[in-house]
Scaffold this active site. Structure first.
Site, PDB file in Angstrom:
ATOM      1  N   SER A 115      27.908  36.346  74.130  1.00 36.30           N
ATOM      2  CA  SER A 115      28.959  35.307  74.610  1.00 36.30           C
ATOM      3  C   SER A 115      30.197  35.913  75.180  1.00 36.30           C
ATOM      4  O   SER A 115      30.153  36.599  75.999  1.00 36.30           O
ATOM      5  CB  SER A 115      29.178  34.356  73.550  1.00 36.30           C
ATOM      6  OG  SER A 115      29.825  33.149  73.927  1.00 36.30           O
ATOM      7  N   ASP A 162      27.860  29.193  78.273  1.00 38.30           N
ATOM      8  CA  ASP A 162      28.048  27.973  77.581  1.00 38.30           C
ATOM      9  C   ASP A 162      29.132  27.459  77.076  1.00 38.30           C
ATOM     10  O   ASP A 162      29.452  26.155  76.333  1.00 38.30           O
ATOM     11  CB  ASP A 162      27.021  28.123  76.351  1.00 38.30           C
ATOM     12  CG  ASP A 162      27.807  29.330  75.136  1.00 38.30           C
ATOM     13  OD1 ASP A 162      28.707  29.488  75.507  1.00 38.30           O
ATOM     14  OD2 ASP A 162      27.057  29.545  74.472  1.00 38.30           O
ATOM     15  N   ASN A 220      37.219  25.103  72.240  1.00 37.07           N
ATOM     16  CA  ASN A 220      37.133  26.291  73.068  1.00 37.07           C
ATOM     17  C   ASN A 220      36.460  25.895  74.225  1.00 37.07           C
ATOM     18  O   ASN A 220      35.968  26.897  74.993  1.00 37.07           O
ATOM     19  CB  ASN A 220      36.510  27.374  72.091  1.00 37.07           C
ATOM     20  CG  ASN A 220      35.233  27.208  71.431  1.00 37.07           C
ATOM     21  OD1 ASN A 220      34.342  26.239  72.143  1.00 37.07           O
ATOM     22  ND2 ASN A 220      34.960  27.453  70.455  1.00 37.07           N
ATOM     23  N   ARG A 226      40.526  33.939  61.103  1.00 38.06           N
ATOM     24  CA  ARG A 226      41.257  33.099  61.979  1.00 38.06           C
ATOM     25  C   ARG A 226      42.120  32.241  61.336  1.00 38.06           C
ATOM     26  O   ARG A 226      42.071  31.518  60.389  1.00 38.06           O
ATOM     27  CB  ARG A 226      40.239  32.231  62.809  1.00 38.06           C
ATOM     28  CG  ARG A 226      39.334  33.193  63.591  1.00 38.06           C
ATOM     29  CD  ARG A 226      38.701  32.425  64.678  1.00 38.06           C
ATOM     30  NE  ARG A 226      37.440  32.987  65.303  1.00 38.06           N
ATOM     31  CZ  ARG A 226      37.567  34.148  66.120  1.00 38.06           C
ATOM     32  NH1 ARG A 226      38.677  34.621  66.377  1.00 38.06           N
ATOM     33  NH2 ARG A 226      36.332  34.419  66.414  1.00 38.06           N
TER      34      ARG A 226
HETATM   35  P1  NG1 Z   1      34.099  31.922  64.686  1.00 36.69           P
HETATM   36  O1  NG1 Z   1      34.171  33.495  65.168  1.00 36.69           O
HETATM   37  O2  NG1 Z   1      33.205  31.642  63.565  1.00 36.69           O
HETATM   38  O3  NG1 Z   1      35.226  31.231  65.006  1.00 36.69           O
HETATM   39  C1  NG1 Z   1      33.684  31.436  67.541  1.00 36.69           C
HETATM   40  C2  NG1 Z   1      34.301  30.044  67.880  1.00 36.69           C
HETATM   41  C3  NG1 Z   1      33.081  28.959  67.416  1.00 36.69           C
HETATM   42  C4  NG1 Z   1      31.875  29.088  68.060  1.00 36.69           C
HETATM   43  C5  NG1 Z   1      31.431  30.532  67.775  1.00 36.69           C
HETATM   44  C6  NG1 Z   1      29.886  30.828  68.551  1.00 36.69           C
HETATM   45  C7  NG1 Z   1      36.698  29.457  67.723  1.00 36.69           C
HETATM   46  C8  NG1 Z   1      37.737  29.210  67.120  1.00 36.69           C
HETATM   47  N1  NG1 Z   1      35.408  30.033  67.157  1.00 36.69           N
HETATM   48  O4  NG1 Z   1      33.199  31.438  65.865  1.00 36.69           O
HETATM   49  O5  NG1 Z   1      33.598  27.824  67.895  1.00 36.69           O
HETATM   50  O6  NG1 Z   1      32.020  28.834  69.397  1.00 36.69           O
HETATM   51  O7  NG1 Z   1      32.416  31.545  68.248  1.00 36.69           O
HETATM   52  O8  NG1 Z   1      30.175  31.357  69.908  1.00 36.69           O
HETATM   53  O9  NG1 Z   1      36.735  29.170  68.882  1.00 36.69           O
HETATM   54 ZN    ZN Z   2      29.316  31.627  75.168  1.00 40.19          ZN
END
Ligand code: NG1
Ligand code: ZN
Length: 560
Positions: free
Chosen positions: A69, A285, A379, A523
């Site tokens: 991604s 996506d 996001n 995070r």
């Molecule tokens: P993580 O790394 O679990 O925060 C991130 C995004 C999720 C989701 C996933 C999958 C943020 C804060 N977190 O996950 O919303 O999109 O990646 O791609 O944006």
């Molecule tokens: Zn993506």
């Protein structure tokens, strides 16, 4: 298949895709994701698992997507797609983790045990659709997936380089032929076809301009839009940047994640004052929009929350116009949603909001409880799902309603066709946003001015073991380590929220922490009434995490 034939599972593993690392890997929010050179055995094993999953689903097709991604180029990843085009069922995530981590020597016996555990009928046919993003490590990983499928006598079908949502769409179509044709062309026909149908009936008026600049993140989404661009017949003039040429690196200082998190415009683009820009992520996506102000100094971000409110308000208007007042529309967000968006949706749009844990599968699931469920992560990952009841009510109005109702119902039916209901899809979302803005005669400024976002900041902290952090209440409360939540509350209460309009419970700044499912970090998110306060609160909370949850390496700073 008699157990002896499982020997090939081991032979293929040893000779072609051996496990060369002891680093433990977990099926997280978006499948497995790590450095590409640690993944070959994992992807081979996911090929095996996809076959078992297909057999457990009576031979229906399963998807396997190779992508990391929005991560940078050296990473890669793999995730499985269930028959209706949704994410892999949660109970199988543990099985995936077990299979990915077992030694080569134990692979044959573990595969046998999993076959028994899930009760897979090995006499059934199995079908697996495989797609990949543009990373240079993807073709080799896709080959490993194919070998995994073949080792268990499944039938692989390769789609080459596709966006993640295109693969989700094809899996859904293969298992439900009423949804569409399971090919990339079938996807364009349905989604782009519906967009053109709507736009041919909508006059371009007001402040809306048909020119849209796009940041393709140097990934697959921009490339697919370049194919689509030529068939748009002037309904939308796409000016594409960051298509992967000219030395542009995937997701590096560009793309939806960069724009959202850094709150800066991407590199590699011509920035024109007030020009609407759409920014995609590396596998197509996620989508966010932005525009620069008159002197091209400040950027105004229109993120997933903005897209969600725009789509929900438009769909609600159309439902009213076609008289389908009984259909329940709802919006699903996560704790990352800007507090101002939640207030706007609840108080102004009067649409119910549900808050769930991060991860599209949670949002998707919650959205299915509405007749029309709009879900978006801040996001930019999200879509709209419609219940069967909603679709049949709208179809009936398109036949039996009065002239005005029929018009609104027909527009809605095209809008539904334009939606990739299986998963968040930057291309489908982009066409939906453009439709709404065009229908309203709005430019990016009108959209931006519907409400005012609260300043916010995201930070990452590296700790010894990120799973030392646990959370509750849709991740808004931290339950361990002990004392961290109390500290977060204390820090937040020193700030104003800019949300005193809600209730006294919302008087303070807001912050929360959670372990990432895709990176080895914790995070931190903070929101307050000024950017300075949001930055400061985030830094203080990050410091508390560092001190109380075993921080390692550099102390956290405000710059990402
Ligand atoms: P993580 O790394 O679990 O925060 C991130 C995004 C999720 C989701 C996933 C999958 C943020 C804060 N977190 O996950 O919303 O999109 O990646 O791609 O944006
Ligand atoms: Zn993506």
């Amino acid at each position: 298949m008699p157990p002896s034939s499982l020997r090939v599972v081991y032979a293929f593993a040893r000779e072609m895709h051996p496990k060369t690392t002891d680093v433990f890997i977990e099926y997280g929010t978006a499948g497995f994701r790590t450095k590409a050179n640690l993944l070959e055995h994992v992807v081979y094993r996911m090929g095996l698992l996809a076959v078992l999953r297909s057999r457990c689903k009576n031979g229906r097709t399963i998807g396997l997507m190779i992508t990391a991604s929005h991560n940078l180029e050296p990473d890669n990843g793999v995730k499985l797609i269930d028959p209706d085009g949704e994410m892999l069922e949660q109970s199988w995530e543990e099985i995936a983790t077990r299979l990915a981590n077992v030694s080569d020597n134990d692979l044959e016996s573990t595969t046998g045990e999993i076959i028994k555990q899930v009760n897979a009928d090995m006499a059934l046919k199995a079908s697996v659709y495989i797609g990949m993003d543009t990373r240079y490590t993807s073709p080799r990983l896709a080959a490993a997936a194919v070998h995994g499928v073949i080792a268990l006598k499944g039938t692989p079908k390769e789609f080459g380089i596709v966006t993640t949502p295109i693969l989700h769409f094809c899996v859904k179509c293969r298992n439900d032929n009423t949804y569409g044709t399971p090919t990339e062309e079938g996807y364009y026909e349905k989604i782009v076809g519906a967009f053109k149908n709507i736009r041919q009936k909508l006059p371009v008026y007001g402040a809306y301009s048909t020119t849209l600049h796009v940041d393709g993140a140097n990934g697959v989404g921009g490339k697919k839009l370049n194919i689509i661009r030529k068939s748009l017949d002037g309904e939308l003039d796409l000016v594409l940047f960051n298509l992967g040429g000219n030395g542009g690196k995937l997701n590096l200082n560009c793309g939806a994640d960069f724009v959202k998190v850094s709150q800066k415009p991407p590199v590699g683009m011509e920035l024109t004052p007030l020009q609407r820009v759409a920014s995609l992520d590396g596998d197509g996506d996620r989508l966010v929009y932005f525009y620069m102000d008159e002197d091209c100094k400040n950027m105004h971000l229109l993120d997933g929350d903005r897209i969600a409110t725009l789509l929900a308000s438009f769909i609600m208007d159309q439902l009213k116009a076609c008289g389908a007042r009984d259909l329940r529309i709802g919006l699903v967000q996560t704790a990352y949603a800007n507090g101002a968006s939640t207030r706007y949706i609840t108080d102004d749009l009067k649409i119910p909001v549900t808050c769930v844990k991060t991860g599209v599968k949670h949002l998707h699931h919650a959205a299915l409880s509405y007749d029309v469920g709009v879900y978006f992560e801040a996001n930019g990952h999200g879509t709209v799902v419609y219940s069967d009841t909603a679709k049949s009510v709208i179809r009936k109005i398109a036949l039996d309603g009065d002239a005005e109702e029929r018009k609104a119902a027909e527009l809605l039916l095209n809008f539904i066709d334009m939606t990739n209901e299986t998963v968040g899809d930057a291309i489908s979302d982009l066409f939906m946003v453009e439709t709404v803005l065009c229908a309203r005669g709005h430019d990016a400024r009108h959209w931006y001015n519907t409400y005012k976002d609260l300043p916010c900041r995201q930070l990452k902290v590296t700790v010894e073991d990120r799973n030392a952090i646990s959370t509750a209440d849709a991740e808004r409360q931290c339950t361990s380590p002990a004392g961290l939540q109390a500290r977060i509350d204390e820090l937040s209460s020193a700030y104003d929220s800019g949300r005193a309009f809600l209730s006294s419970a919302y008087d303070s700044g807001r912050a929360f922490v959670r372990p990432s499912g895709t990176e080895d970090v914790v995070r931190v998110y903070a929101e307050a009434d000024s950017q300075h306060s949001a930055d400061k609160l985030a830094a203080e909370v990050a410091q508390a995490v560092y001190d109380m949850a075993g921080g390692v390496g550099d102390r956290p700073t405000v710059s990402e």
